[in-house]
Design a protein around this motif. Structure first.
Motif, PDB file in Angstrom:
ATOM      1  N   SER A  65       0.804  -1.219   0.000  1.00  0.00           N
ATOM      2  CA  SER A  65       0.000   0.000   0.000  1.00  0.00           C
ATOM      3  C   SER A  65       0.838   1.270   0.000  1.00  0.00           C
ATOM      4  O   SER A  65       0.336   2.338  -0.367  1.00  0.00           O
ATOM      5  CB  SER A  65      -0.928   0.005   1.224  1.00  0.00           C
ATOM      6  OG  SER A  65      -0.179   0.041   2.431  1.00  0.00           O
ATOM      7  N   ARG A  66       2.094   1.194   0.391  1.00  0.00           N
ATOM      8  CA  ARG A  66       2.967   2.378   0.374  1.00  0.00           C
ATOM      9  C   ARG A  66       3.476   2.701  -1.030  1.00  0.00           C
ATOM     10  O   ARG A  66       4.022   3.779  -1.253  1.00  0.00           O
ATOM     11  CB  ARG A  66       4.163   2.162   1.303  1.00  0.00           C
ATOM     12  CG  ARG A  66       3.794   2.100   2.768  1.00  0.00           C
ATOM     13  CD  ARG A  66       5.034   1.902   3.628  1.00  0.00           C
ATOM     14  NE  ARG A  66       4.724   1.910   5.031  1.00  0.00           N
ATOM     15  CZ  ARG A  66       4.624   2.993   5.785  1.00  0.00           C
ATOM     16  NH1 ARG A  66       4.809   4.186   5.225  1.00  0.00           N
ATOM     17  NH2 ARG A  66       4.342   2.924   7.068  1.00  0.00           N
ATOM     18  N   ILE A  67       3.323   1.774  -1.965  1.00  0.00           N
ATOM     19  CA  ILE A  67       3.868   1.954  -3.307  1.00  0.00           C
ATOM     20  C   ILE A  67       2.935   2.821  -4.150  1.00  0.00           C
ATOM     21  O   ILE A  67       1.714   2.654  -4.120  1.00  0.00           O
ATOM     22  CB  ILE A  67       4.106   0.589  -3.973  1.00  0.00           C
ATOM     23  CG1 ILE A  67       5.119  -0.229  -3.160  1.00  0.00           C
ATOM     24  CG2 ILE A  67       4.588   0.753  -5.401  1.00  0.00           C
ATOM     25  CD1 ILE A  67       5.317  -1.651  -3.664  1.00  0.00           C
ATOM     26  N   GLU A  68       3.512   3.718  -4.896  1.00  0.00           N
ATOM     27  CA  GLU A  68       2.735   4.608  -5.753  1.00  0.00           C
ATOM     28  C   GLU A  68       1.862   3.813  -6.712  1.00  0.00           C
ATOM     29  O   GLU A  68       2.339   2.911  -7.410  1.00  0.00           O
ATOM     30  CB  GLU A  68       3.684   5.506  -6.536  1.00  0.00           C
ATOM     31  CG  GLU A  68       3.014   6.652  -7.262  1.00  0.00           C
ATOM     32  CD  GLU A  68       4.039   7.574  -7.909  1.00  0.00           C
ATOM     33  OE1 GLU A  68       4.342   7.370  -9.111  1.00  0.00           O
ATOM     34  OE2 GLU A  68       4.567   8.455  -7.204  1.00  0.00           O
ATOM     35  N   GLY A  69       0.574   4.110  -6.723  1.00  0.00           N
ATOM     36  CA  GLY A  69      -0.359   3.448  -7.617  1.00  0.00           C
ATOM     37  C   GLY A  69      -0.879   2.121  -7.121  1.00  0.00           C
ATOM     38  O   GLY A  69      -1.726   1.496  -7.789  1.00  0.00           O
ATOM     39  N   ALA A  70      -0.435   1.667  -5.954  1.00  0.00           N
ATOM     40  CA  ALA A  70      -0.904   0.382  -5.433  1.00  0.00           C
ATOM     41  C   ALA A  70      -2.394   0.447  -5.115  1.00  0.00           C
ATOM     42  O   ALA A  70      -2.901   1.452  -4.615  1.00  0.00           O
ATOM     43  CB  ALA A  70      -0.122   0.003  -4.176  1.00  0.00           C
ATOM     44  N   GLY A  71      -3.094  -0.629  -5.454  1.00  0.00           N
ATOM     45  CA  GLY A  71      -4.518  -0.701  -5.179  1.00  0.00           C
ATOM     46  C   GLY A  71      -5.396  -0.036  -6.204  1.00  0.00           C
ATOM     47  O   GLY A  71      -6.613   0.045  -6.027  1.00  0.00           O
ATOM     48  N   GLU A  72      -4.796   0.430  -7.309  1.00  0.00           N
ATOM     49  CA  GLU A  72      -5.567   1.170  -8.314  1.00  0.00           C
ATOM     50  C   GLU A  72      -5.801   0.392  -9.604  1.00  0.00           C
ATOM     51  O   GLU A  72      -6.518   0.878 -10.485  1.00  0.00           O
ATOM     52  CB  GLU A  72      -4.847   2.493  -8.631  1.00  0.00           C
ATOM     53  CG  GLU A  72      -4.701   3.412  -7.431  1.00  0.00           C
ATOM     54  CD  GLU A  72      -3.908   4.671  -7.741  1.00  0.00           C
ATOM     55  OE1 GLU A  72      -3.535   4.860  -8.925  1.00  0.00           O
ATOM     56  OE2 GLU A  72      -3.648   5.462  -6.810  1.00  0.00           O
ATOM     57  N   GLY A  73      -5.201  -0.781  -9.722  1.00  0.00           N
ATOM     58  CA  GLY A  73      -5.377  -1.539 -10.958  1.00  0.00           C
ATOM     59  C   GLY A  73      -4.394  -2.680 -11.056  1.00  0.00           C
ATOM     60  O   GLY A  73      -3.695  -3.006 -10.090  1.00  0.00           O
ATOM     61  N   PRO A  74      -4.313  -3.300 -12.230  1.00  0.00           N
ATOM     62  CA  PRO A  74      -3.453  -4.483 -12.394  1.00  0.00           C
ATOM     63  C   PRO A  74      -1.971  -4.205 -12.192  1.00  0.00           C
ATOM     64  O   PRO A  74      -1.225  -5.092 -11.787  1.00  0.00           O
ATOM     65  CB  PRO A  74      -3.738  -4.921 -13.836  1.00  0.00           C
ATOM     66  CG  PRO A  74      -5.061  -4.324 -14.167  1.00  0.00           C
ATOM     67  CD  PRO A  74      -5.121  -3.032 -13.417  1.00  0.00           C
ATOM     68  N   GLU A  75      -1.516  -2.996 -12.514  1.00  0.00           N
ATOM     69  CA  GLU A  75      -0.106  -2.672 -12.367  1.00  0.00           C
ATOM     70  C   GLU A  75       0.055  -1.361 -11.622  1.00  0.00           C
ATOM     71  O   GLU A  75      -0.605  -0.364 -11.928  1.00  0.00           O
ATOM     72  CB  GLU A  75       0.583  -2.587 -13.738  1.00  0.00           C
ATOM     73  CG  GLU A  75       0.616  -3.898 -14.496  1.00  0.00           C
ATOM     74  CD  GLU A  75       1.442  -3.812 -15.758  1.00  0.00           C
ATOM     75  OE1 GLU A  75       1.973  -2.714 -16.054  1.00  0.00           O
ATOM     76  OE2 GLU A  75       1.553  -4.828 -16.460  1.00  0.00           O
ATOM     77  N   ALA A  76       0.935  -1.365 -10.618  1.00  0.00           N
ATOM     78  CA  ALA A  76       1.201  -0.156  -9.847  1.00  0.00           C
ATOM     79  C   ALA A  76       2.285   0.671 -10.528  1.00  0.00           C
ATOM     80  O   ALA A  76       3.332   0.139 -10.923  1.00  0.00           O
ATOM     81  CB  ALA A  76       1.635  -0.520  -8.431  1.00  0.00           C
ATOM     82  N   ALA A  77       2.051   1.971 -10.662  1.00  0.00           N
ATOM     83  CA  ALA A  77       3.003   2.851 -11.344  1.00  0.00           C
ATOM     84  C   ALA A  77       4.350   2.869 -10.639  1.00  0.00           C
ATOM     85  O   ALA A  77       5.383   3.118 -11.272  1.00  0.00           O
ATOM     86  CB  ALA A  77       2.431   4.267 -11.413  1.00  0.00           C
ATOM     87  N   GLY A  78       4.357   2.585  -9.333  1.00  0.00           N
ATOM     88  CA  GLY A  78       5.598   2.666  -8.578  1.00  0.00           C
ATOM     89  C   GLY A  78       6.477   1.433  -8.660  1.00  0.00           C
ATOM     90  O   GLY A  78       7.541   1.388  -8.026  1.00  0.00           O
ATOM     91  N   ILE A  79       6.079   0.421  -9.406  1.00  0.00           N
ATOM     92  CA  ILE A  79       6.885  -0.797  -9.569  1.00  0.00           C
ATOM     93  C   ILE A  79       7.456  -0.796 -10.989  1.00  0.00           C
ATOM     94  O   ILE A  79       6.719  -0.928 -11.965  1.00  0.00           O
ATOM     95  CB  ILE A  79       6.048  -2.068  -9.322  1.00  0.00           C
ATOM     96  CG1 ILE A  79       5.478  -2.061  -7.910  1.00  0.00           C
ATOM     97  CG2 ILE A  79       6.892  -3.313  -9.555  1.00  0.00           C
ATOM     98  CD1 ILE A  79       4.509  -3.206  -7.628  1.00  0.00           C
ATOM     99  N   LYS A  80       8.760  -0.657 -11.087  1.00  0.00           N
ATOM    100  CA  LYS A  80       9.392  -0.506 -12.405  1.00  0.00           C
ATOM    101  C   LYS A  80      10.573  -1.460 -12.548  1.00  0.00           C
ATOM    102  O   LYS A  80      11.473  -1.480 -11.704  1.00  0.00           O
ATOM    103  CB  LYS A  80       9.866   0.932 -12.601  1.00  0.00           C
ATOM    104  CG  LYS A  80      10.576   1.193 -13.915  1.00  0.00           C
ATOM    105  CD  LYS A  80      11.065   2.636 -14.002  1.00  0.00           C
ATOM    106  CE  LYS A  80      11.845   2.892 -15.283  1.00  0.00           C
ATOM    107  NZ  LYS A  80      12.361   4.294 -15.338  1.00  0.00           N
ATOM    108  N   VAL A  81      10.585  -2.236 -13.618  1.00  0.00           N
ATOM    109  CA  VAL A  81      11.720  -3.091 -13.958  1.00  0.00           C
ATOM    110  C   VAL A  81      12.736  -2.244 -14.715  1.00  0.00           C
ATOM    111  O   VAL A  81      12.461  -1.776 -15.821  1.00  0.00           O
ATOM    112  CB  VAL A  81      11.280  -4.305 -14.807  1.00  0.00           C
ATOM    113  CG1 VAL A  81      12.502  -5.099 -15.255  1.00  0.00           C
ATOM    114  CG2 VAL A  81      10.320  -5.188 -14.018  1.00  0.00           C
ATOM    115  N   VAL A  82      13.909  -2.042 -14.115  1.00  0.00           N
ATOM    116  CA  VAL A  82      14.956  -1.235 -14.739  1.00  0.00           C
ATOM    117  C   VAL A  82      15.748  -2.073 -15.726  1.00  0.00           C
ATOM    118  O   VAL A  82      15.987  -1.684 -16.869  1.00  0.00           O
ATOM    119  CB  VAL A  82      15.885  -0.629 -13.677  1.00  0.00           C
ATOM    120  CG1 VAL A  82      17.028   0.151 -14.324  1.00  0.00           C
ATOM    121  CG2 VAL A  82      15.097   0.260 -12.731  1.00  0.00           C
ATOM    122  N   ASP A  83      16.180  -3.230 -15.272  1.00  0.00           N
ATOM    123  CA  ASP A  83      16.845  -4.194 -16.140  1.00  0.00           C
ATOM    124  C   ASP A  83      16.661  -5.566 -15.508  1.00  0.00           C
ATOM    125  O   ASP A  83      15.918  -5.719 -14.532  1.00  0.00           O
ATOM    126  CB  ASP A  83      18.329  -3.856 -16.347  1.00  0.00           C
ATOM    127  CG  ASP A  83      19.122  -3.783 -15.046  1.00  0.00           C
ATOM    128  OD1 ASP A  83      18.891  -4.623 -14.147  1.00  0.00           O
ATOM    129  OD2 ASP A  83      19.981  -2.886 -14.915  1.00  0.00           O
TER     130      ASP A  83
END
Length: 538
Positions: free
Chosen positions: A150-168
């Motif tokens: 719940s602390r992650i940006e965009g969590a709980g708003e849909g299938p993918e949270a904006a705050g989870i990013k694969v860099v490499d």
């Protein structure tokens, strides 16, 4: 509910139901590495059996928020990181090579170790974590540990949270909604942050029966429901927490007594002792029983908006009228540690002198009640607790002590756990209520915010203190762990002065084991026996 019995709110008596989440005993040494039964180094191999209650889920790991499933998952999955309980620093003994953040603690970078794979050969990469965390945060999946996301940006708003990013391939970037200095420590709660193999993601139901993990043990046969879960050493494991035994058989029992009988008959090698059998086992096994503190907390909460509990001097008086040590000795068989703080040992930042009003002082209790202006004459305090978990005797003992010192009559109210949670959720209580808390990750924040923070997950008291909330927020954004702990302690001091809850005691565990095994230790961080370290006599 939560965790270890990894449960946040524990139904079990935090000082009686040994082997659920709570009970303690033994010496006063809080070193999590002590209290083990050792065998000569190098004694690896063999098979041993351990007691287990039927888990609710085994996969995905993000649905595991209890001790039953975590006992298995902690063997078949490596954590991202662990935490040193003395310093609070991260230990890189799991899947992460490094965890770092930007200056304001909002963007966290997780670098994974190279070459690690799942049991099925799939790579453990950033995508496998992003896949798992997005699944967990998605409300439609209703995962038990989704709150960690719940602390992650965009969590709980849909299938993918904006705050989870694969860099490499080996790097994951996580952006939080606000600063949180303890995010690294939070990552040590393994089930919530475990990766998921694509094969599991494609068929979650099948994976629940035979999970695909990342750790030193694997499940080579499906879960035999209500009977047994067997894990075996994974030959291709390349991590830093190797298996000691060749295999572990987790045997399931319907009652603690049945488990102990099997232990007596040689069918079980290690178990946590429940109160029904503790005294009998103690009489037979004596000092061979391993008794160690846990990080669990038992407390009594007040409805602070209702008279007379809206007066903090009344709350302070009630706390000082309770002789915790006497209850521990005479009711709880010595299997607990009277509280001195909301944060329990050995959590970094816990203190042995923080709670002024946790001392038994009848004269001061009477004086505080007099200063409150509340007359106890004709007043009956209603006490609430969940039934069938060993709380009856100690709650009544505490109520009687309050009556004898302050003059309040009392009534006891108990319901089954599920109904008890409904009662708390609905605010349908008129007096002190019992709850237990067990850590998710070793940080003072994990106690202060949920229990006494405004709107906290387990704040049923109605207590709200903007100054406390501001200190917690400042600690979240602190530039160092030391500064964060100091600020969390200041927040805790406010709660200990206002007394919306009465810290009663921290718990412990009592473990019995056969002569066929050694290196038996209670892992306070995991809240369970360190099954992976147990050796078998060859």
């Amino acid at each position: 509910m939560r965790a270890k019995q990894s449960w946040r709110m524990t139904a079990a008596c935090t000082a009686l139901v040994l082997g659920l989440t709570a009970c303690g005993g033994g010496d006063d040494d809080l070193d999590e590495g002590e209290g083990s039964s050792e065998m000569p180094a190098g004694a690896a191999g063999g098979t041993y059996s351990a007691e287990l209650t039927e888990p609710t889920f085994l996969a995905p790991a993000s649905n595991c928020y209890e001790s039953e499933c975590s006992a298995v998952l902690d063997l078949i999955n490596d954590p991202l990181v662990s935490t040193d309980f003395e310093s609070g620093e991260l230990i890189y003994d799991g899947l992460a090579e490094e965890v770092s953040s930007n200056e304001d603690q909002t963007v966290w970078t997780i670098t994974l170790k190279e070459g690690r794979t799942f049991h099925n050969g799939e790579p453990i990469d950033a995508e496998s974590f992003a896949r798992a965390w997005n699944f967990s945060q998605n409300p439609k999946n209703a995962q038990a540990t989704a709150g960690f996301m719940s602390r992650i940006e965009g969590a709980g708003e849909g299938p993918e949270a904006a705050g989870i990013k694969v860099v490499d391939e080996q790097t994951l970037e996580v952006t939080l909604k606000s600063p949180f200095s303890q995010f690294g420590q939070m990552l040590s709660y393994a089930p919530a942050f475990a990766p998921i193999a694509q094969e599991c993601f494609d068929d979650v139901d099948a994976c629940n029966e035979q999970p695909i993990g990342t750790g030193a043990y694997q499940m080579t046969q499906p879960w035999a429901h209500d009977q047994q879960v067997t894990v075996e050493r994974w030959a291709d494991y390349e991590g830093e927490q190797p298996a000691m035994a060749d295999s572990v058989d987790f045997k399931m029992f319907t009652t603690p007594t049945a488990a102990y009988r099997d232990f007596q008959n040689g069918g079980l090698d290690v178990l946590s002792l429940a109160p029904e059998v503790y005294l009998q086992a103690k009489g037979t096994l004596g000092d061979a029983i391993i008794e160690k503190p846990t990080a669990s907390l038992t407390y009594l909460g007040f409805p602070v908006g209702a008279a007379p509990y809206d007066n903090k001097k009344v709350r302070q008086a009630i706390s000082m009228a309770i002789d915790r040590q006497l209850i521990v000795e005479q009711v709880l068989n010595g299997l607990a540690y009277p509280s001195t703080d909301i944060v329990t040992p050995p959590i970094p930042g816990s203190r042995d002198d923080a709670c002024e009003y946790c001392q038994f002082d009848p004269e001061r209790a009477k004086q505080l009640l007099k200063e409150s202006g509340v007359d106890p004459e004709g007043m009956t305090l209603q006490y609430y607790f969940n039934a069938g978990a060993g709380h009856d005797a100690w709650v009544e003992a505490a109520a009687r002590q309050v009556q004898e010192t302050l003059g309040f009559d009392y009534e006891l109210n108990s319901t089954e756990w599920a109904q008890y949670l409904e009662l708390l959720d609905g605010g349908d209580f008129e007096g002190p209520f019992r709850l237990g808390w067990s850590l998710d990750y070793p940080s003072p924040e994990n106690y202060i915010r949920p229990i006494v923070g405004t709107g906290g997950d387990s704040n049923y008291t109605g207590y709200s203190n903007p100054e406390l909330d501001a200190l917690v927020a400042a600690a979240d954004a602190a530039p160092s762990l030391e500064e964060a702990i100091e600020l969390y302690q200041q927040a805790g001091d406010l709660a200990l002065e206002d007394m919306p809850i009465i810290p009663m005691w921290s718990g412990g565990t009592a473990i019995a084991h056969s002569e066929e095994i050694g290196n038996v230790r209670f892992d306070v961080g995991e809240g369970e026996i360190a099954y992976g370290e147990i050796t078998v006599q060859q």
